[in-house]
Scaffold this motif. Structure first.
Motif, PDB file in Angstrom:
ATOM      1  N   PRO A  22       0.850  -1.256   0.210  1.00 25.87           N
ATOM      2  CA  PRO A  22       0.014   0.061   0.064  1.00 25.87           C
ATOM      3  C   PRO A  22       0.912   1.325  -0.005  1.00 25.87           C
ATOM      4  N   ALA A  23       0.523   2.143  -0.407  1.00 28.12           N
ATOM      5  CA  ALA A  23       0.987   3.457  -0.533  1.00 28.12           C
ATOM      6  C   ALA A  23       1.333   4.182   0.764  1.00 28.12           C
ATOM      7  N   ALA A  24       2.639   4.431   0.966  1.00 26.28           N
ATOM      8  CA  ALA A  24       3.145   4.981   2.238  1.00 26.28           C
ATOM      9  C   ALA A  24       2.945   6.270   2.616  1.00 26.28           C
ATOM     10  N   ARG A  25       2.720   6.495   3.998  1.00 31.42           N
ATOM     11  CA  ARG A  25       2.199   8.035   4.040  1.00 31.42           C
ATOM     12  C   ARG A  25       3.439   8.901   3.680  1.00 31.42           C
ATOM     13  N   GLY A  26       2.988  10.001   2.959  1.00 29.90           N
ATOM     14  CA  GLY A  26       3.974  10.880   2.469  1.00 29.90           C
ATOM     15  C   GLY A  26       4.711  10.642   1.110  1.00 29.90           C
ATOM     16  N   SER A  27       4.262   9.566   0.598  1.00 29.71           N
ATOM     17  CA  SER A  27       4.921   9.001  -0.822  1.00 29.71           C
ATOM     18  C   SER A  27       4.250   9.823  -1.877  1.00 29.71           C
ATOM     19  N   ALA A  28       5.010   9.508  -2.898  1.00 27.08           N
ATOM     20  CA  ALA A  28       4.503  10.034  -4.423  1.00 27.08           C
ATOM     21  C   ALA A  28       2.989   9.286  -4.465  1.00 27.08           C
ATOM     22  N   LEU A  29       3.199   8.005  -4.378  1.00 27.82           N
ATOM     23  CA  LEU A  29       1.824   7.163  -4.689  1.00 27.82           C
ATOM     24  C   LEU A  29       0.627   7.692  -3.910  1.00 27.82           C
ATOM     25  N   ALA A  30       0.706   8.098  -2.562  1.00 26.76           N
ATOM     26  CA  ALA A  30      -0.395   8.828  -1.784  1.00 26.76           C
ATOM     27  C   ALA A  30      -0.572  10.089  -2.438  1.00 26.76           C
ATOM     28  N   ALA A  31       0.331  10.669  -2.776  1.00 24.99           N
ATOM     29  CA  ALA A  31       0.213  12.067  -3.524  1.00 24.99           C
ATOM     30  C   ALA A  31      -0.681  12.210  -4.399  1.00 24.99           C
ATOM     31  N   VAL A  32      -0.627  11.144  -5.395  1.00 26.67           N
ATOM     32  CA  VAL A  32      -1.717  10.851  -6.570  1.00 26.67           C
ATOM     33  C   VAL A  32      -2.926  11.227  -6.322  1.00 26.67           C
ATOM     34  N   ASP A  33      -3.520  10.723  -5.148  1.00 26.18           N
ATOM     35  CA  ASP A  33      -4.916  11.235  -4.703  1.00 26.18           C
ATOM     36  C   ASP A  33      -5.133  12.516  -4.083  1.00 26.18           C
ATOM     37  N   THR A  34      -4.196  13.374  -4.053  1.00 29.65           N
ATOM     38  CA  THR A  34      -4.466  14.767  -3.855  1.00 29.65           C
ATOM     39  C   THR A  34      -4.732  15.609  -5.295  1.00 29.65           C
ATOM     40  N   LEU A  35      -4.348  14.949  -6.358  1.00 30.80           N
ATOM     41  CA  LEU A  35      -4.535  15.721  -7.636  1.00 30.80           C
ATOM     42  C   LEU A  35      -5.976  15.891  -8.209  1.00 30.80           C
ATOM     43  N   THR A  36      -6.358  16.671  -8.536  1.00 30.38           N
ATOM     44  CA  THR A  36      -7.618  16.997  -9.122  1.00 30.38           C
ATOM     45  C   THR A  36      -7.696  16.225 -10.400  1.00 30.38           C
ATOM     46  N   VAL A  37      -8.648  15.436 -10.581  1.00 28.57           N
ATOM     47  CA  VAL A  37      -8.989  14.616 -11.961  1.00 28.57           C
ATOM     48  C   VAL A  37     -10.011  15.404 -12.689  1.00 28.57           C
ATOM     49  N   LYS A  38      -9.710  15.706 -13.936  1.00 32.82           N
ATOM     50  CA  LYS A  38     -10.802  16.431 -14.651  1.00 32.82           C
ATOM     51  C   LYS A  38     -10.420  16.293 -16.286  1.00 32.82           C
ATOM     52  N   GLY A  39     -11.321  16.472 -17.153  1.00 29.36           N
ATOM     53  CA  GLY A  39     -11.021  16.040 -18.689  1.00 29.36           C
ATOM     54  C   GLY A  39      -9.817  17.206 -19.024  1.00 29.36           C
ATOM     55  N   ARG A  40      -9.366  16.813 -20.206  1.00 31.14           N
ATOM     56  CA  ARG A  40      -8.224  17.624 -20.814  1.00 31.14           C
ATOM     57  C   ARG A  40      -8.865  19.147 -21.464  1.00 31.14           C
ATOM     58  N   ALA A  41      -8.589  20.327 -21.182  1.00 28.55           N
ATOM     59  CA  ALA A  41      -9.267  21.359 -22.070  1.00 28.55           C
ATOM     60  C   ALA A  41      -8.680  21.449 -23.146  1.00 28.55           C
ATOM     61  N   PRO A  42      -9.241  22.175 -24.165  1.00 29.09           N
ATOM     62  CA  PRO A  42      -8.875  22.472 -25.428  1.00 29.09           C
ATOM     63  C   PRO A  42      -7.348  23.174 -25.550  1.00 29.09           C
ATOM     64  N   LYS A  43      -6.458  22.887 -26.346  1.00 28.19           N
ATOM     65  CA  LYS A  43      -5.304  23.499 -26.527  1.00 28.19           C
ATOM     66  C   LYS A  43      -5.299  24.822 -27.077  1.00 28.19           C
ATOM     67  N   THR A  44      -6.573  25.456 -27.337  1.00 30.81           N
ATOM     68  CA  THR A  44      -6.771  26.815 -27.841  1.00 30.81           C
ATOM     69  C   THR A  44      -5.871  27.924 -27.214  1.00 30.81           C
TER      70      THR A  44
END
Length: 210
Positions: A22-44
């Motif tokens: 399992p992800a260790a506390r303070g690890s990069a794996l745990a930090a992934v879950d702090t990122l906002t997940v959204k669709g890609r916006a246009p490159k315009t």
């Protein structure tokens, strides 16, 4: 002599997999879950100039960011002007290929890569930043690596879902750096990108953020 400040190797399972602890506390794996997940916006509207003049001297040391990173990551550095403009050096252990790459100014086989590409960031939040934030992002040493130029150009503006370094031993460090940059600047990730990050980092659940 300057040496790269980034670790050049990871666990043997750095290419990822669904197993592992399992992800260790303070690890990069745990930090992934702090990122906002959204669709890609246009490159315009994206252009390199939206992130300010290339390789600005943001830290006020009198040298442009490109030369700062070359000085940090190359060995045997020689200068054209005594202190700033790097004339030559050697990338002893290119993070993306694991090979040695010579650098000669004007005939360079070394690029300075934005680990999180500028256009990727643009489509995931940077479009709405102010000019100063974009300038800082483009020149942040956390987001910059000296790498083999041909491999970097194959990467283009790919994220973790579409491109990973051929050097599998570096993938944990690479993805951890992407997570750290995106967390620092609140750049979001797509669902596919989040899943790709987790696949890599599950192979090295103790990997820390840089």
């Amino acid at each position: 002599m300057a040496t790269a400040c980034t670790p050049r190797s990871d666990t043997p399972a750095a290419d990822g997999g669904s197993g592992g602890k399992p992800a260790a506390r303070g690890s990069a794996l745990a930090a992934v879950d702090t990122l906002t997940v959204k669709g890609r916006a246009p490159k315009t509207g994206y252009a390199r100039e939206e992130f300010g003049r290339a390789w600005a001297d943001v830290d006020g040391n009198g040298c442009g960011t490109r030369d700062d990173i070359l000085r940090r990551d190359l060995s045997g550095v020689r200068f054209t002007d005594g202190r700033c403009k790097v004339a030559s050096g050697t990338l002893m252990d290119d993070p993306y290929t694991g090979t040695t790459v010579a650098y000669v100014r004007g005939r360079s086989k070394v690029d300075i890569d934005h680990v999180v590409a500028l256009s990727d960031a643009w489509q995931k939040g940077a479009r709405w930043w102010d000019a100063d934030t974009r300038r800082r992002f483009a020149n942040d040493p956390l987001n910059l690596l000296a790498v083999d130029s041909s491999t970097n150009r194959r990467k283009s503006d790919g994220d973790a879902a579409t491109w990973l370094p051929p050097n599998k031993a570096y993938r944990c460090t690479y993805v951890a750096r992407q997570v750290s940059v995106k967390q620092k600047y609140s750049v979001w990730v797509t669902g596919a990108e989040r899943d790709a990050m987790k696949r890599v980092l599950k192979g090295c659940p103790q990997q820390k953020l840089p």
